[in-house]
Design a protein around this motif. Structure first.
Motif, PDB file in Angstrom:
ATOM      1  N   TRP A 107      37.285  43.191  39.128  1.00 59.15           N
ATOM      2  CA  TRP A 107      37.433  43.171  40.585  1.00 59.15           C
ATOM      3  C   TRP A 107      38.776  42.582  40.994  1.00 59.15           C
ATOM      4  O   TRP A 107      39.517  43.187  41.789  1.00 59.15           O
ATOM      5  CB  TRP A 107      36.267  42.377  41.179  1.00 59.15           C
ATOM      6  N   LEU A 108      39.113  41.429  40.441  1.00 50.68           N
ATOM      7  CA  LEU A 108      40.359  40.754  40.829  1.00 50.68           C
ATOM      8  C   LEU A 108      41.594  41.480  40.319  1.00 50.68           C
ATOM      9  O   LEU A 108      42.597  41.608  41.036  1.00 50.68           O
ATOM     10  CB  LEU A 108      40.345  39.308  40.320  1.00 50.68           C
ATOM     11  N   PHE A 109      41.552  41.959  39.089  1.00 52.01           N
ATOM     12  CA  PHE A 109      42.699  42.693  38.538  1.00 52.01           C
ATOM     13  C   PHE A 109      42.951  43.966  39.338  1.00 52.01           C
ATOM     14  O   PHE A 109      44.090  44.325  39.631  1.00 52.01           O
ATOM     15  CB  PHE A 109      42.459  43.041  37.072  1.00 52.01           C
ATOM     16  N   ASP A 110      41.862  44.656  39.676  1.00 52.03           N
ATOM     17  CA  ASP A 110      41.967  45.900  40.439  1.00 52.03           C
ATOM     18  C   ASP A 110      42.494  45.633  41.851  1.00 52.03           C
ATOM     19  O   ASP A 110      43.318  46.384  42.380  1.00 52.03           O
ATOM     20  CB  ASP A 110      40.589  46.564  40.499  1.00 52.03           C
ATOM     21  N   LYS A 111      42.053  44.555  42.450  1.00 45.71           N
ATOM     22  CA  LYS A 111      42.395  44.237  43.834  1.00 45.71           C
ATOM     23  C   LYS A 111      43.814  43.694  43.973  1.00 45.71           C
ATOM     24  O   LYS A 111      44.524  44.038  44.934  1.00 45.71           O
ATOM     25  CB  LYS A 111      41.396  43.215  44.374  1.00 45.71           C
ATOM     26  N   TYR A 112      44.248  42.864  43.005  1.00 47.30           N
ATOM     27  CA  TYR A 112      45.498  42.135  43.193  1.00 47.30           C
ATOM     28  C   TYR A 112      46.631  42.461  42.220  1.00 47.30           C
ATOM     29  O   TYR A 112      47.801  42.249  42.558  1.00 47.30           O
ATOM     30  CB  TYR A 112      45.235  40.627  43.094  1.00 47.30           C
ATOM     31  N   LEU A 113      46.337  42.941  41.021  1.00 48.65           N
ATOM     32  CA  LEU A 113      47.360  42.948  39.970  1.00 48.65           C
ATOM     33  C   LEU A 113      47.799  44.323  39.478  1.00 48.65           C
ATOM     34  O   LEU A 113      48.525  44.421  38.495  1.00 48.65           O
ATOM     35  CB  LEU A 113      46.859  42.118  38.771  1.00 48.65           C
ATOM     36  N   ARG A 114      47.431  45.369  40.177  1.00 52.00           N
ATOM     37  CA  ARG A 114      47.778  46.705  39.690  1.00 52.00           C
ATOM     38  C   ARG A 114      49.278  47.007  39.753  1.00 52.00           C
ATOM     39  O   ARG A 114      49.781  47.789  38.943  1.00 52.00           O
ATOM     40  CB  ARG A 114      47.019  47.772  40.485  1.00 52.00           C
ATOM     41  N   ASP A 115      49.999  46.390  40.680  1.00 57.49           N
ATOM     42  CA  ASP A 115      51.374  46.827  40.932  1.00 57.49           C
ATOM     43  C   ASP A 115      52.454  45.828  40.539  1.00 57.49           C
ATOM     44  O   ASP A 115      53.643  46.114  40.686  1.00 57.49           O
ATOM     45  CB  ASP A 115      51.539  47.175  42.420  1.00 57.49           C
ATOM     46  N   TYR A 116      52.073  44.675  40.031  1.00 59.47           N
ATOM     47  CA  TYR A 116      53.097  43.692  39.653  1.00 59.47           C
ATOM     48  C   TYR A 116      53.787  44.091  38.355  1.00 59.47           C
ATOM     49  O   TYR A 116      53.176  44.662  37.456  1.00 59.47           O
ATOM     50  CB  TYR A 116      52.477  42.301  39.518  1.00 59.47           C
ATOM     51  N   LYS A 117      55.062  43.743  38.260  1.00 61.73           N
ATOM     52  CA  LYS A 117      55.850  44.085  37.071  1.00 61.73           C
ATOM     53  C   LYS A 117      55.749  43.030  35.984  1.00 61.73           C
ATOM     54  O   LYS A 117      55.973  43.319  34.806  1.00 61.73           O
ATOM     55  CB  LYS A 117      57.315  44.286  37.468  1.00 61.73           C
ATOM     56  N   ASN A 118      55.430  41.802  36.375  1.00 60.77           N
ATOM     57  CA  ASN A 118      55.335  40.701  35.415  1.00 60.77           C
ATOM     58  C   ASN A 118      54.112  39.853  35.746  1.00 60.77           C
ATOM     59  O   ASN A 118      53.990  39.350  36.864  1.00 60.77           O
ATOM     60  CB  ASN A 118      56.592  39.827  35.473  1.00 60.77           C
ATOM     61  N   ILE A 119      53.209  39.720  34.775  1.00 56.43           N
ATOM     62  CA  ILE A 119      51.973  38.975  35.000  1.00 56.43           C
ATOM     63  C   ILE A 119      51.801  37.965  33.870  1.00 56.43           C
ATOM     64  O   ILE A 119      51.930  38.295  32.695  1.00 56.43           O
ATOM     65  CB  ILE A 119      50.760  39.918  35.066  1.00 56.43           C
ATOM     66  N   TYR A 120      51.484  36.736  34.261  1.00 50.85           N
ATOM     67  CA  TYR A 120      51.384  35.631  33.312  1.00 50.85           C
ATOM     68  C   TYR A 120      49.980  35.032  33.363  1.00 50.85           C
ATOM     69  O   TYR A 120      49.498  34.663  34.430  1.00 50.85           O
ATOM     70  CB  TYR A 120      52.390  34.532  33.664  1.00 50.85           C
TER      71      TYR A 120
END
Length: 311
Positions: free
Chosen positions: A128-141
């Protein structure tokens, strides 16, 4: 054993828990998980509560903190050894999942059918959270990433991002590097990072997001330096899935024992209150702070906080 009827959690159940509609993609993933469970009897419930109380009253419950570095490194090394033997992604799943075949759901105990039930329930939260917030970022930590198993899940939602797994255990870096090699993932990286002594020389790239999953809990009340690090590096968004005592209700017995367990283990304490203080000073903006009503035998430890640093 209880002879109560069996239930299966569906997308609509999670939409009710989360308070919003899930995407078709996340709904499809939920259908693939074995989320069957049964209720427990009143007698069984009482026996589980008695077990929790007896452990809380005992003297041998291990607590979190800086002294556990070697133990965490040893634990992840067991997963690394398994990965080296099998090359299978399942080797990355931490061994503490499924230790007790009783879980929490909506302030009640339930008995899962699958041994992977808790792992899959956490998986739904992250989906849910990955789909909602993190689909378009270029760098994720991911800070406190352990074996990196959450990063492998994240890759399903963002195929192009540079993914970074950060942890204080050297075995964590070895595991992530091995997984990246096995799967030819040239955008998956590992770096050492200690919550108790943040490396302020470690820069976050532009267009970045950070998240933690049941790892920041280990710092107790010593989260100030990590927050200072985030405020200085200014990722676009910060996401936590952690035990948050402020979101539980102490007048409820299940929640009260969960909070007592937080304190006994010296888990994250006062974090949301601290973030609200920063928000009042206009240093951050809190986007979301809610409980999931999903937990393990001892605690409801998967509450969600989403916030952004302000300039």
């Amino acid at each position: 054993m209880s002879d109560l009827s069996e239930h299966t959690l569906t997308s609509s159940d999670f939409e009710s828990l989360f308070g919003e509609k899930l995407s078709l993609y996340v709904q499809g993933r939920i259908k693939k998980y074995d989320l069957r469970y049964s209720d427990v009897t009143t007698q069984e419930r009482d026996s589980y509560l008695k077990k929790i109380v007896s452990i809380l009253l005992g003297e041998n419950l291990m607590y979190s903190g800086e002294h556990r570095h070697e133990q965490w490194d040893k634990g992840w090394r067991q997963n690394l050894d398994e990965l080296l033997k099998s090359n299978a992604s399942e080797a990355m799943i931490p061994r503490y999942f499924g230790k007790y075949q009783i879980n929490r759901l909506k302030q009640k105990f339930i008995r899962p059918v699958s041994k992977n039930f808790e792992y899959n329930m956490l998986g739904v939260i992250l989906d849910w959270l990955f789909d909602k917030y993190l689909r378009d970022y270029k760098n994720i930590y991911e800070f406190g990433c352990g074996t990196g198993h959450n990063l492998t899940r994240l890759r399903s939602f963002n195929s192009k991002a540079n993914l970074w797994g950060l942890d204080w255990a050297e075995s964590s870096q070895a595991m992530i590097n091995k997984y990246a090699l096995i799967n030819s993932d040239k955008k998956l990286f590992a770096h050492k990072f200690d919550y108790f002594a943040p490396d302020f020389n470690l820069e976050l790239k532009k267009d970045s997001a950070i998240y933690t999953v049941a790892s920041l809990e280990q710092v107790g009340v010593k989260y100030h330096l990590f927050v200072d690090y985030l405020l200085k590096k200014k990722p676009n968004i910060c996401i936590h899935v952690e035990p948050i005592e402020e979101l539980l209700h102490a007048e409820n017995l299940m929640d009260y024992l969960s909070i007592c367990y937080f304190k006994k283990r010296k888990y994250l304490s006062g974090y949301l209150t601290y973030l609200k203080g920063l928000e009042s000073k206009r240093k951050i903006k809190i986007i979301k702070a809610q409980r999931s009503y999903i937990g393990s035998f001892f605690i409801e430890g998967y509450s969600i906080i989403v916030w952004i640093p302000l300039v």
